[in-house]
Scaffold this motif. Structure first.
Motif, PDB file in Angstrom:
ATOM      1  N   GLY A 102      28.931 -11.018 -11.889  1.00 47.88           N
ATOM      2  CA  GLY A 102      30.094 -10.629 -11.128  1.00 47.88           C
ATOM      3  C   GLY A 102      30.321 -11.543  -9.932  1.00 47.88           C
ATOM      4  N   TYR A 103      30.967 -11.003  -8.905  1.00 48.70           N
ATOM      5  CA  TYR A 103      31.330 -11.806  -7.742  1.00 48.70           C
ATOM      6  C   TYR A 103      30.170 -11.970  -6.765  1.00 48.70           C
ATOM      7  CZ  TYR A 103      36.309 -11.472  -8.933  1.00 48.70           C
ATOM      8  OH  TYR A 103      37.519 -11.564  -9.563  1.00 48.70           O
ATOM      9  N   LYS A 104      30.086 -13.142  -6.177  1.00 44.79           N
ATOM     10  CA  LYS A 104      29.334 -13.359  -4.942  1.00 44.79           C
ATOM     11  C   LYS A 104      30.372 -13.652  -3.873  1.00 44.79           C
ATOM     12  CE  LYS A 104      28.461 -16.826  -2.867  1.00 44.79           C
ATOM     13  NZ  LYS A 104      28.756 -16.848  -1.414  1.00 44.79           N
ATOM     14  N   PRO A 105      30.481 -12.827  -2.835  1.00 36.66           N
ATOM     15  CA  PRO A 105      31.536 -13.038  -1.839  1.00 36.66           C
ATOM     16  C   PRO A 105      31.226 -14.198  -0.896  1.00 36.66           C
ATOM     17  CG  PRO A 105      30.166 -11.176  -1.211  1.00 36.66           C
ATOM     18  CD  PRO A 105      29.690 -11.619  -2.570  1.00 36.66           C
ATOM     19  N   ARG A 106      32.225 -14.624  -0.184  1.00 38.92           N
ATOM     20  CA  ARG A 106      32.037 -15.634   0.855  1.00 38.92           C
ATOM     21  C   ARG A 106      31.119 -15.088   1.954  1.00 38.92           C
ATOM     22  NH1 ARG A 106      38.392 -17.047   1.733  1.00 38.92           N
ATOM     23  NH2 ARG A 106      37.637 -18.479   3.359  1.00 38.92           N
ATOM     24  N   LYS A 107      30.423 -16.012   2.607  1.00 43.56           N
ATOM     25  CA  LYS A 107      29.572 -15.725   3.770  1.00 43.56           C
ATOM     26  C   LYS A 107      28.297 -14.955   3.417  1.00 43.56           C
ATOM     27  CE  LYS A 107      33.512 -15.734   6.942  1.00 43.56           C
ATOM     28  NZ  LYS A 107      33.279 -17.116   7.388  1.00 43.56           N
ATOM     29  N   ALA A 108      27.885 -15.007   2.166  1.00 48.57           N
ATOM     30  CA  ALA A 108      26.642 -14.323   1.774  1.00 48.57           C
ATOM     31  C   ALA A 108      25.418 -15.193   2.039  1.00 48.57           C
ATOM     32  CB  ALA A 108      26.697 -13.943   0.300  1.00 48.57           C
ATOM     33  N   TRP A 109      25.595 -16.513   2.144  1.00 49.26           N
ATOM     34  CA  TRP A 109      24.485 -17.447   2.307  1.00 49.26           C
ATOM     35  C   TRP A 109      24.524 -18.114   3.681  1.00 49.26           C
ATOM     36  CZ3 TRP A 109      25.884 -20.255  -2.875  1.00 49.26           C
ATOM     37  CH2 TRP A 109      25.502 -19.449  -3.959  1.00 49.26           C
ATOM     38  N   ILE A 110      23.364 -18.437   4.191  1.00 49.87           N
ATOM     39  CA  ILE A 110      23.244 -19.168   5.451  1.00 49.87           C
ATOM     40  C   ILE A 110      23.197 -20.669   5.134  1.00 49.87           C
ATOM     41  CG2 ILE A 110      21.808 -19.603   7.479  1.00 49.87           C
ATOM     42  CD1 ILE A 110      20.751 -16.721   7.159  1.00 49.87           C
ATOM     43  N   ILE A 111      24.137 -21.436   5.684  1.00 50.39           N
ATOM     44  CA  ILE A 111      24.166 -22.885   5.496  1.00 50.39           C
ATOM     45  C   ILE A 111      23.393 -23.577   6.611  1.00 50.39           C
ATOM     46  CG2 ILE A 111      25.666 -24.912   5.305  1.00 50.39           C
ATOM     47  CD1 ILE A 111      25.791 -22.984   2.935  1.00 50.39           C
ATOM     48  N   ASP A 112      23.643 -23.166   7.836  1.00 50.51           N
ATOM     49  CA  ASP A 112      22.934 -23.627   9.025  1.00 50.51           C
ATOM     50  C   ASP A 112      22.825 -22.433   9.956  1.00 50.51           C
ATOM     51  OD1 ASP A 112      22.093 -26.308   8.930  1.00 50.51           O
ATOM     52  OD2 ASP A 112      24.142 -27.047   9.197  1.00 50.51           O
ATOM     53  N   PRO A 113      21.957 -22.495  10.983  1.00 52.79           N
ATOM     54  CA  PRO A 113      21.924 -21.383  11.941  1.00 52.79           C
ATOM     55  C   PRO A 113      23.322 -21.109  12.498  1.00 52.79           C
ATOM     56  CG  PRO A 113      20.060 -22.832  12.306  1.00 52.79           C
ATOM     57  CD  PRO A 113      20.919 -23.500  11.273  1.00 52.79           C
ATOM     58  N   GLY A 114      23.792 -19.896  12.324  1.00 56.89           N
ATOM     59  CA  GLY A 114      25.112 -19.512  12.799  1.00 56.89           C
ATOM     60  C   GLY A 114      26.256 -19.913  11.890  1.00 56.89           C
TER      61      GLY A 114
END
Length: 359
Positions: A102-114
């Motif tokens: 199914g879907y993985k929404p935006r902003k579920a993963w950390i790319i860099d601190p903050g």
């Protein structure tokens, strides 16, 4: 016999390829139509061997899918994101973080601190009826089923036979390990807004290796995909109409005892003339069967001669299912530590082996 009528669907119109003067990686082009004969497979096995040892990616052409069929899949992928409300997406968002479904929404993963990601995924089980789908997709399930089957039967199986031959193994060695364990993923990379970390604006998906064995990407014209070359420089992957972009993941690295390293790649902000355009991707992520132990194929004469690296202690070798679940549940969520030996590299340890994330 009546002609099958396709369900109507809004066409996805991709932008033209970039005109920027970029540093493109030099990838081999593998003509899969030659894989129909033993002589052709022997020739292609040598080409794939060189491509994976020297670069890690290659293009595949003449793979059996027409331009019209490819365009149709992108139409379906686009509708998956653009014609489904946020409320309905929440109803079909995967609840188990160890499984892509199914879907993985935006902003579920950390790319860099903050800094969090701006990536939407929609993952489809190989058996498309094994999960519920939003209403817009339901009329197209027969087409998605045919698409998954084509990728498995006509693309993946050919590549696996060539990989087996390149390791001096019977050509069915790897195909026997891949019944139909795979997922189709539609991925939409939304342009990043301004954030506090400049690098977070540029890097949309950190440098990484894929979890499974073989990744099949349908080439599309919006730039952003880069490969980390042997000279430690990031180079762009160029778009070729109707081509597939193929790379190998952790599964092949472990099964080959390190002889074929998993391809290190990332996604960054598109070139200036494509800036602020969402990037739509269609992927087929292949996995070995869930029960396959990711230990080297040490009966390979080539590996016996070249040397075999073992990544796990004998009592810690994961199955494909265990590795998939552990890496999937951790990605973008676990705490990474800076490498003690490599700049701009972060690390985590899974089952005693180090997983690197490149930035």
């Amino acid at each position: 016999m009546p002609t099958k009528v396709q369900q109507p669907l809004k066409a996805y119109i991709p932008p033209p390829p970039t005109k920027e003067d970029l540093d493109f990686a030099d990838l081999s082009v593998i003509d899969l139509s030659k894989a129909s004969t033993p002589e052709g497979r022997s020739e292609l096995a040598l080409q794939i061997h060189k491509a994976l040892r020297d670069v890690g990616f290659f293009y595949a052409i003449n793979h059996g899918y027409t331009s019209a069929q490819t365009a149709r899949v992108f139409d379906i992928a686009s509708a998956t994101f653009d014609l489904v409300s946020d409320e309905e997406k929440r109803d079909y968002t995967g609840k188990d973080t160890s499984v892509y479904r199914g879907y993985k929404p935006r902003k579920a993963w950390i790319i860099d601190p903050g800094v969090r990601d701006e990536i939407e995924n929609y993952a489809v089980h190989r058996n498309v009826t094994a999960q519920d789908h939003p209403a817009i997709l339901r009329p197209f399930l027969p087409e998605l089923a045919a698409f998954t089957r084509h990728n498995h039967d006509n693309v993946l199986q050919s590549v696996l036979r060539l990989l087996s031959l390149s390791l001096e193994l019977p050509e069915d060695t790897l195909t026997k390990l891949h019944d139909f364990e795979a997922a189709v993923s539609f991925i939409k990379y939304h342009p990043r807004g301004e954030c506090d970390a400049p690098e977070g604006n540029n890097v949309w998906l950190k440098g990484h290796t894929d979890i499974g064995t073989v990744t099949i990407l349908y080439s599309q014209p919006i730039g952003g995909l880069q490969i980390l070359s042997k000279d430690n420089k990031w180079r762009w992957i160029k778009h070729i109409d109707d081509a597939l972009v193929i790379n190998i993941g952790d599964g092949i690295e472990y099964l080959s005892g390190g002889y074929y390293p998993a391809t290190r790649h990332r996604v960054i902000q598109p070139p200036v003339d494509q800036r602020n355009i969402p990037r739509l991707g269609v992927f087929y992520f292949a996995m070995a069967n869930d029960s396959v132990k990711l230990s080297p194929l040490d009966h390979s004469p080539l590996l016996q001669k070249e040397g075999i690296k073992k990544y796990f202690d004998a009592n810690m070798v994961p199955t494909m299912e265990e590795w998939r679940r552990e890496r999937t549940s951790r990605y973008g969520r676990s705490e990474l530590k800076p490498s003690a030996t490599e700049e701009r590299v972060e690390e985590e340890r899974i089952r005693g082996t180090v997983i690197k994330h490149f930035n």
